[in-house]
Enzyme design. Structure first.
Site, PDB file in Angstrom:
ATOM      1  N   GLY A   1      35.032  32.641  45.800  1.00 60.12           N
ATOM      2  CA  GLY A   1      36.343  32.789  46.426  1.00 60.12           C
ATOM      3  C   GLY A   1      37.064  33.981  45.821  1.00 60.12           C
ATOM      4  O   GLY A   1      36.810  34.346  44.669  1.00 60.12           O
TER       5      GLY A   1
ATOM      6  N   GLN B   1      44.057  39.363  43.511  1.00 63.39           N
ATOM      7  CA  GLN B   1      43.086  39.822  42.505  1.00 63.39           C
ATOM      8  C   GLN B   1      42.638  41.260  42.716  1.00 63.39           C
ATOM      9  O   GLN B   1      42.095  41.885  41.808  1.00 63.39           O
ATOM     10  CB  GLN B   1      41.853  38.904  42.522  1.00 63.39           C
ATOM     11  CG  GLN B   1      42.149  37.491  42.065  1.00 63.39           C
ATOM     12  CD  GLN B   1      40.908  36.620  42.171  1.00 63.39           C
ATOM     13  OE1 GLN B   1      40.666  36.017  43.199  1.00 63.39           O
ATOM     14  NE2 GLN B   1      40.122  36.581  41.112  1.00 63.39           N
TER      15      GLN B   1
ATOM     16  N   CYS C   1      36.681  32.315  36.923  1.00 66.32           N
ATOM     17  CA  CYS C   1      37.491  33.197  37.771  1.00 66.32           C
ATOM     18  C   CYS C   1      37.033  34.637  37.572  1.00 66.32           C
ATOM     19  O   CYS C   1      36.832  35.063  36.434  1.00 66.32           O
ATOM     20  CB  CYS C   1      38.962  33.048  37.378  1.00 66.32           C
ATOM     21  SG  CYS C   1      40.059  34.087  38.346  1.00 66.32           S
ATOM     22  N   LEU C   2      36.878  35.374  38.678  1.00 63.84           N
ATOM     23  CA  LEU C   2      36.443  36.774  38.568  1.00 63.84           C
ATOM     24  C   LEU C   2      37.464  37.619  37.798  1.00 63.84           C
ATOM     25  O   LEU C   2      37.109  38.655  37.254  1.00 63.84           O
ATOM     26  CB  LEU C   2      36.227  37.378  39.961  1.00 63.84           C
ATOM     27  CG  LEU C   2      35.050  36.813  40.776  1.00 63.84           C
ATOM     28  CD1 LEU C   2      35.039  37.421  42.169  1.00 63.84           C
ATOM     29  CD2 LEU C   2      33.721  37.044  40.069  1.00 63.84           C
TER      30      LEU C   2
ATOM     31  N   HIS D   1      42.459  26.682  43.864  1.00 67.78           N
ATOM     32  CA  HIS D   1      42.370  27.780  42.886  1.00 67.78           C
ATOM     33  C   HIS D   1      42.889  29.093  43.492  1.00 67.78           C
ATOM     34  O   HIS D   1      43.688  29.802  42.878  1.00 67.78           O
ATOM     35  CB  HIS D   1      40.899  27.925  42.449  1.00 67.78           C
ATOM     36  CG  HIS D   1      40.609  29.065  41.516  1.00 67.78           C
ATOM     37  ND1 HIS D   1      40.126  28.872  40.238  1.00 67.78           N
ATOM     38  CD2 HIS D   1      40.709  30.403  41.670  1.00 67.78           C
ATOM     39  CE1 HIS D   1      39.958  30.051  39.661  1.00 67.78           C
ATOM     40  NE2 HIS D   1      40.293  30.998  40.506  1.00 67.78           N
ATOM     41  N   GLU D   2      42.439  29.392  44.718  1.00 68.43           N
ATOM     42  CA  GLU D   2      42.822  30.671  45.335  1.00 68.43           C
ATOM     43  C   GLU D   2      44.306  30.680  45.718  1.00 68.43           C
ATOM     44  O   GLU D   2      44.967  31.719  45.622  1.00 68.43           O
ATOM     45  CB  GLU D   2      41.949  30.975  46.556  1.00 68.43           C
ATOM     46  CG  GLU D   2      40.439  31.034  46.291  1.00 68.43           C
ATOM     47  CD  GLU D   2      40.022  31.912  45.122  1.00 68.43           C
ATOM     48  OE1 GLU D   2      40.764  32.859  44.794  1.00 68.43           O
ATOM     49  OE2 GLU D   2      38.974  31.642  44.512  1.00 68.43           O
TER      50      GLU D   2
ATOM     51  N   HIS E   1      46.325  31.674  42.846  1.00 70.31           N
ATOM     52  CA  HIS E   1      46.376  33.131  42.675  1.00 70.31           C
ATOM     53  C   HIS E   1      47.505  33.739  43.500  1.00 70.31           C
ATOM     54  O   HIS E   1      48.237  34.605  43.019  1.00 70.31           O
ATOM     55  CB  HIS E   1      45.067  33.772  43.135  1.00 70.31           C
ATOM     56  CG  HIS E   1      43.997  33.824  42.088  1.00 70.31           C
ATOM     57  ND1 HIS E   1      44.167  34.455  40.881  1.00 70.31           N
ATOM     58  CD2 HIS E   1      42.734  33.334  42.074  1.00 70.31           C
ATOM     59  CE1 HIS E   1      43.055  34.345  40.169  1.00 70.31           C
ATOM     60  NE2 HIS E   1      42.161  33.661  40.862  1.00 70.31           N
TER      61      HIS E   1
HETATM   62 NI    NI Z   1      40.185  33.100  40.384  1.00 73.96          NI
END
Ligand code: NI
Length: 170
Positions: free
Chosen positions: A46, A51, A92-93, A134-135, A138
């Protein structure tokens, strides 16, 4: 398609609140495709626009093994259908090497728009439900580290700051 630069913690731009999308045009389509490409390249499941320093309410998700089943989610909101808190272990990226256990609602109903601006609904539980939660965090400027102890948060901040300094020198 372009690979976009993913911001990493503690970059303050990860804390910006994303704004509602009102134009469902080619520009939005392109942003979504670039985000999907970037997510595939970085082997994520995701990615939120925040991000990649785009502060608009846009998310891409693909949980399929062969990366063939993307969902593009614009202007998401959700209602909790089952508020049993399940513990989800997440990465998380934007926070490389970091993992955190997070309490997530068991089942949600997501309301969103697709890239054409049409309204859609999706009932999600398990990994898809956690990923959506989660997204959306963000888009609201919230990060996995916010669920960690201040000690753990301090450690990862120090580690990633050092990694970044190393990169800039090398
Ligand atoms: Ni993340």
């Amino acid at each position: 398609m372009n690979r976009l630069n993913i911001l990493t913690f503690p970059d303050p731009r990860l804390r910006k609140k994303a704004s509602t999308i009102t134009s469902f045009d080619e520009d939005l389509q392109k942003k979504a495709e670039d985000m999907l490409f970037t997510m595939y390249e970085d082997k994520g499941i995701g990615l939120a626009a925040t991000q990649v320093d785009i502060h608009e309410r846009l998310i891409v998700i693909d949980l399929s093994e062969d990366r063939s089943d993307p969902i593009f989610i614009v202007n998401p909101s959700y209602e909790v259908l089952d508020d049993t808190q399940e513990i989800s272990k997440e990465g998380c990226l934007s926070i490389p090497t970091f993992q955190q256990e997070v309490p997530r609602a068991k089942e949600i109903e997501l309301s969103y728009q697709n890239l054409k601006g049409e309204s859609e609904k999706l009932i999600a539980d398990g990994l898809l439900g956690y990923c959506i939660q989660h997204e959306i965090d963000h888009l609201n400027g919230k990060l996995l580290v916010d669920y960690a102890s201040s000690l753990k948060r301090g450690r990862i901040k120090e580690k990633l700051t050092k990694m970044k300094d190393g990169k800039n020198k090398g």
